[in-house]
Design an enzyme around this catalytic site. Structure first.
Site, PDB file in Angstrom:
ATOM      1  N   TYR A 141       1.163  -1.562  -0.079  1.00 10.73           N
ATOM      2  CA  TYR A 141      -0.212  -0.255   0.280  1.00 10.73           C
ATOM      3  C   TYR A 141       0.821   1.361   0.095  1.00 10.73           C
ATOM      4  O   TYR A 141       0.333   2.260  -0.523  1.00 10.73           O
ATOM      5  CB  TYR A 141      -0.490   0.042   1.031  1.00 10.73           C
ATOM      6  CG  TYR A 141      -2.188  -0.538   1.238  1.00 10.73           C
ATOM      7  CD1 TYR A 141      -2.287  -2.497   1.017  1.00 10.73           C
ATOM      8  CD2 TYR A 141      -3.681  -0.641   1.299  1.00 10.73           C
ATOM      9  CE1 TYR A 141      -3.275  -2.402   0.485  1.00 10.73           C
ATOM     10  CE2 TYR A 141      -4.837  -1.317   1.202  1.00 10.73           C
ATOM     11  CZ  TYR A 141      -4.213  -1.725   1.190  1.00 10.73           C
ATOM     12  OH  TYR A 141      -5.643  -2.648   0.441  1.00 10.73           O
ATOM     13  N   LYS A 192       3.706 -15.583   1.908  1.00  7.71           N
ATOM     14  CA  LYS A 192       3.643 -15.846   0.492  1.00  7.71           C
ATOM     15  C   LYS A 192       5.141 -16.506   0.478  1.00  7.71           C
ATOM     16  O   LYS A 192       5.664 -16.002  -0.488  1.00  7.71           O
ATOM     17  CB  LYS A 192       2.533 -15.112  -0.546  1.00  7.71           C
ATOM     18  CG  LYS A 192       3.086 -15.729  -1.794  1.00  7.71           C
ATOM     19  CD  LYS A 192       1.717 -17.086  -1.923  1.00  7.71           C
ATOM     20  CE  LYS A 192       2.142 -18.048  -3.114  1.00  7.71           C
ATOM     21  NZ  LYS A 192       0.804 -18.642  -3.445  1.00  7.71           N
ATOM     22  N   ASP A 224      -3.018 -17.824   0.440  1.00 12.68           N
ATOM     23  CA  ASP A 224      -3.776 -19.146  -0.981  1.00 12.68           C
ATOM     24  C   ASP A 224      -4.302 -20.359   0.376  1.00 12.68           C
ATOM     25  O   ASP A 224      -5.879 -20.134   0.602  1.00 12.68           O
ATOM     26  CB  ASP A 224      -3.299 -19.489  -2.185  1.00 12.68           C
ATOM     27  CG  ASP A 224      -1.989 -19.980  -1.862  1.00 12.68           C
ATOM     28  OD1 ASP A 224      -1.151 -20.256  -0.845  1.00 12.68           O
ATOM     29  OD2 ASP A 224      -1.604 -20.523  -2.828  1.00 12.68           O
ATOM     30  N   ASP A 248      -6.087  -7.118   3.998  1.00 16.08           N
ATOM     31  CA  ASP A 248      -7.629  -6.179   3.906  1.00 16.08           C
ATOM     32  C   ASP A 248      -8.189  -7.904   3.371  1.00 16.08           C
ATOM     33  O   ASP A 248      -9.562  -7.678   3.513  1.00 16.08           O
ATOM     34  CB  ASP A 248      -7.162  -5.011   2.741  1.00 16.08           C
ATOM     35  CG  ASP A 248      -8.065  -5.288   2.145  1.00 16.08           C
ATOM     36  OD1 ASP A 248      -8.838  -4.680   2.396  1.00 16.08           O
ATOM     37  OD2 ASP A 248      -8.122  -4.816   0.918  1.00 16.08           O
ATOM     38  N   ASP A 252     -12.014  -9.352   4.533  1.00 19.70           N
ATOM     39  CA  ASP A 252     -13.429  -9.695   3.813  1.00 19.70           C
ATOM     40  C   ASP A 252     -13.945 -10.399   4.230  1.00 19.70           C
ATOM     41  O   ASP A 252     -15.084 -11.001   4.311  1.00 19.70           O
ATOM     42  CB  ASP A 252     -13.797  -8.696   2.984  1.00 19.70           C
ATOM     43  CG  ASP A 252     -13.389  -7.069   2.822  1.00 19.70           C
ATOM     44  OD1 ASP A 252     -13.162  -6.431   3.270  1.00 19.70           O
ATOM     45  OD2 ASP A 252     -14.047  -6.710   1.757  1.00 19.70           O
TER      46      ASP A 252
HETATM   47  C1  IPM Z   1     -10.752  -1.665   4.750  1.00 15.77           C
HETATM   48  C2  IPM Z   1     -10.352  -0.937   3.210  1.00 15.77           C
HETATM   49  C3  IPM Z   1      -9.285  -0.195   2.247  1.00 15.77           C
HETATM   50  C4  IPM Z   1      -8.701  -0.811   2.861  1.00 15.77           C
HETATM   51  C5  IPM Z   1      -9.767   0.876   1.345  1.00 15.77           C
HETATM   52  C6  IPM Z   1     -11.172   1.419   1.670  1.00 15.77           C
HETATM   53  C7  IPM Z   1      -8.523   2.153   1.456  1.00 15.77           C
HETATM   54  O1  IPM Z   1     -10.897  -1.642   2.373  1.00 15.77           O
HETATM   55  O2  IPM Z   1      -9.837  -0.548   5.777  1.00 15.77           O
HETATM   56  O3  IPM Z   1     -10.103  -2.657   4.689  1.00 15.77           O
HETATM   57  O4  IPM Z   1      -7.825  -1.113   1.261  1.00 15.77           O
HETATM   58  O5  IPM Z   1      -7.308  -0.627   3.790  1.00 15.77           O
HETATM   59 MG    MG Z   2     -10.449  -3.304   2.429  1.00 13.25          MG
END
Ligand code: IPM
Ligand code: MG
Length: 356
Positions: A141, A192, A224, A248, A252
């Site tokens: 990032y 990885k 993975d 990240d 999710d």
């Molecule tokens: C998160 C979001 C952010 C990230 C985005 C909005 C920049 O997806 O906080 O997980 O990738 O960190």
């Molecule tokens: Mg995110």
């Protein structure tokens, strides 16, 4: 003791969900002796529109003064075509970096009442309680160089750099170890290392720190495989530590195990436990303004703020108990298969909180 809080509503559903979280803060003030000085600031698209910058200088200054920050969400189609430095997401990345919030804690807990809201079978997810510790201010990032350049043949090439220093791995590992020690002392580091040198260094450093600290049952997993295992048998995990981008993605995935991404709070901490608290979901432009977003991730982020930055663990417990109670009573927003509005859900939490 008076706590200085900075509230950043942001974009999309941000203002709607933060409004419900603020009802909770108001209730703590009126009913539970919680004392706070509250400021508001601009970030993301709201910062671009209001002050010409996704992270206005004034906001960063306010954030540096505050004891803790509550953030809604940033981003929206309206700003997607702006040049990269002006995009809402840059505001978020810059405030994380500007406050050195390197440790991102993302708990994925399945509330028993929501076992049927998950897309996975109940026996796979029931009782799920995972903590993902994501490195937040380094990795791909932020790595340099980055950009889009034109090659000699006229073709364009995009490039980013995945880089971690030993000191960055060291500090995030120590946070993860502390978290693990308060739980089952089991830690899984995700990388990885079969392909990337940066992961080889990550793996060696994590191992070294855990050996030094002692008492940690450490394992390593390729990312993975970790993605697959999270879906296959998520309860094998307790605490996961990983880099910025892997974290990240995996967070999710972990969110969906709990029934809805609308349930997951997060804490982003620096080395003094100063923190920014936000739901892990985004600004959800598709439902923004409709008043149907689930405010629970933001409300639970207030609980994390009380626990991690403000030393008000009892109040945090009260909020979490109240959320559990409303879910047990059947309260459901659309993402959880119900039809309650954002403010109805917020009010339901307040009603229970007042009676606790
Ligand atoms: C998160 C979001 C952010 C990230 C985005 C909005 C920049 O997806 O906080 O997980 O990738 O960190
Ligand atoms: Mg995110």
């Amino acid at each position: 003791m008076t706590h200085n809080l900075l509230i950043l509503e942001g974009d999309g559903i941000g203002p709607e969900i933060v409004a419900e979280a603020m009802k909770v803060v108001d209730c703590l003030q009126s009913d539970y002796g919680f004392q706070a000085e509250i400021e508001h600031g601009l970030i993301g698209g709201a910062g671009v529109d209001g002050a010409g910058d996704p992270l206005p200088e004034a906001t960063l200054d306010q954030a540096k003064q505050a004891d803790a920050i509550l953030l809604g969400a940033v981003g929206g189609v309206k700003w997607d075509s702006l040049e990269r430095p002006m995009r809402p997401e840059q505001g978020l990345l810059r405030i994380r970096a500007g406050l050195d919030l390197f440790a991102n804690l993302r708990p994925a807990i399945l509330y028993p009442e929501l076992v049927d809201a998950s897309t996975l079978k109940p026996d796979v997810v029931s009782g799920l309680d995972i903590m993902i510790v994501r490195e937040l201010t380094g990795g791909i990032y932020f790595g340099q160089p980055r950009g889009i350049r034109e090659l000699e043949n006229g073709e364009k090439e995009g490039f980013n750099t995945l880089v971690y220093r030993e000191s960055e791995v060291d500090r995030i590992t120590r946070v993860a170890v502390d978290v693990a020690k308060k739980r089952s002392s089991t830690l899984c580091s995700v990388d990885k290392a079969n392909v990337l040198e940066v992961s080889e260094l990550w793996r060696n450093k994590v191992t070294e720190i855990c050996d030094e600290v002692g008492g940690i049952n450490l394992s390593h997993m390729y990312v993975d495989n970790a993605a697959m295992q999270l879906i296959r048998e998520p309860k094998q995990f307790d605490v996961i530590v990983t880099g910025n981008m892997f974290g990240d993605i995996l967070s999710d995935a972990a969110a969906m195990l709990t029934g809805s991404i609308g349930m997951l709070p997060s804490a982003s901490l620096n080395s003094d436990n100063k923190g920014m608290y936000e739901p892990i979901h985004g600004s959800a432009p598709d439902i923004a303004g409709k008043g149907i977003a689930n405010p629970l991730a933001t409300i639970l982020s207030v609980a994390m703020m009380l626990r991690y930055s403000l030393n008000e663990g009892e109040l945090a417990d009260k909020i979490e108990t109240s959320v559990r109670q409303v879910l047990a009573d059947g309260a459901r927003t659309a993402d959880l298969g119900g039809s309650m509005t954002t403010s109805e859900m917020g009010n339901a939490v307040i009603t229970v909180l007042k009676s606790n």
